[in-house]
Scaffold this motif. Sequence first.
Motif, mmCIF file in Angstrom:
data_model
loop_
_atom_site.group_PDB
_atom_site.id
_atom_site.type_symbol
_atom_site.label_atom_id
_atom_site.label_comp_id
_atom_site.label_asym_id
_atom_site.label_seq_id
_atom_site.Cartn_x
_atom_site.Cartn_y
_atom_site.Cartn_z
ATOM 1 N N LEU A 16 0.807 -0.936 0.026
ATOM 2 C CA LEU A 16 0.098 0.006 -0.098
ATOM 3 C C LEU A 16 0.808 1.257 0.052
ATOM 4 N N SER A 17 1.886 1.262 0.503
ATOM 5 C CA SER A 17 2.825 2.303 0.696
ATOM 6 C C SER A 17 3.358 2.599 -0.606
ATOM 7 N N PHE A 18 3.890 1.622 -1.201
ATOM 8 C CA PHE A 18 4.266 1.569 -2.579
ATOM 9 C C PHE A 18 3.347 2.379 -3.724
ATOM 10 N N VAL A 19 1.974 2.006 -3.594
ATOM 11 C CA VAL A 19 1.110 2.458 -4.381
ATOM 12 C C VAL A 19 0.948 3.840 -3.919
ATOM 13 N N ALA A 20 0.739 4.165 -2.602
ATOM 14 C CA ALA A 20 0.590 5.601 -2.297
ATOM 15 C C ALA A 20 1.592 6.308 -2.757
ATOM 16 N N VAL A 21 2.949 6.085 -2.898
ATOM 17 C CA VAL A 21 4.046 6.802 -3.238
ATOM 18 C C VAL A 21 3.923 7.105 -4.867
ATOM 19 N N GLU A 22 3.755 5.828 -5.448
ATOM 20 C CA GLU A 22 3.583 6.020 -6.693
ATOM 21 C C GLU A 22 2.469 7.148 -7.394
ATOM 22 N N LEU A 23 1.133 7.031 -6.830
ATOM 23 C CA LEU A 23 0.057 7.846 -6.909
ATOM 24 C C LEU A 23 0.400 9.246 -6.707
ATOM 25 N N ASN A 24 1.407 9.409 -5.536
ATOM 26 C CA ASN A 24 1.682 10.692 -5.219
ATOM 27 C C ASN A 24 2.486 11.509 -6.215
ATOM 28 N N TYR A 26 2.542 10.398 -9.422
ATOM 29 C CA TYR A 26 1.747 10.829 -10.759
ATOM 30 C C TYR A 26 0.743 12.223 -10.362
ATOM 31 N N LEU A 27 0.377 12.202 -9.347
ATOM 32 C CA LEU A 27 -0.676 13.293 -8.954
ATOM 33 C C LEU A 27 0.168 14.663 -9.065
ATOM 34 N N ASP A 28 1.781 14.782 -8.671
ATOM 35 C CA ASP A 28 2.554 15.830 -8.739
ATOM 36 C C ASP A 28 2.593 16.386 -10.101
ATOM 37 N N THR A 29 2.366 15.452 -11.179
ATOM 38 C CA THR A 29 2.389 16.155 -12.575
ATOM 39 C C THR A 29 0.832 15.916 -13.277
ATOM 40 N N HIS A 30 -0.070 15.425 -12.724
ATOM 41 C CA HIS A 30 -1.427 15.243 -13.267
ATOM 42 C C HIS A 30 -2.478 15.662 -11.932
ATOM 43 N N GLN A 35 -9.597 10.468 -10.932
ATOM 44 C CA GLN A 35 -9.741 9.076 -10.837
ATOM 45 C C GLN A 35 -8.555 8.837 -9.977
ATOM 46 N N ALA A 36 -7.411 9.290 -10.269
ATOM 47 C CA ALA A 36 -6.188 8.833 -9.684
ATOM 48 C C ALA A 36 -6.293 9.642 -8.216
ATOM 49 N N LEU A 37 -6.579 10.733 -8.167
ATOM 50 C CA LEU A 37 -7.074 11.200 -6.665
ATOM 51 C C LEU A 37 -7.814 10.485 -5.724
ATOM 52 N N ALA A 38 -8.899 10.091 -6.445
ATOM 53 C CA ALA A 38 -9.873 9.111 -5.627
ATOM 54 C C ALA A 38 -9.033 7.841 -5.128
ATOM 55 N N LEU A 39 -8.287 7.272 -6.134
ATOM 56 C CA LEU A 39 -7.494 5.843 -5.908
ATOM 57 C C LEU A 39 -6.579 6.442 -4.679
ATOM 58 N N TYR A 40 -5.781 7.492 -4.801
ATOM 59 C CA TYR A 40 -4.812 7.797 -3.632
ATOM 60 C C TYR A 40 -5.618 8.055 -2.442
#
Length: 87
Positions: A16-24, A26-30, A35-40
């Motif tokens: 879960l930490s890995f997914v959260a960091v990756e989404l974080n 991604y969200l820095d540039t998008h 959808q990504a924000l909701a998943l984060y």
Amino acid sequence: MADYNQAKMLLEIQQLSFVAVELNLYLDTHPEDQQALALYNSTHQSLMQCVRKYESIYGPLVNFGYSPAMQNYWKWVDSPWPWEIKY
């Protein structure tokens, strides 16, 4: 040595930490991607639930403010440090 359930819980926290960091990242540039924000937010909520459950059973994962002292006792020193656990 960690028991099977402890190792399983730590693995889930790591995933879960890995997914959260990756989404974080991604969200820095998008930042407008709803959808990504909701998943984060969902991932973060799941991660926090897993961390709270783990800490209630095995003690704190970190020592700098995220983990409260439990039962009027400083449990940080009672068990192996997370990086000392043998899988």
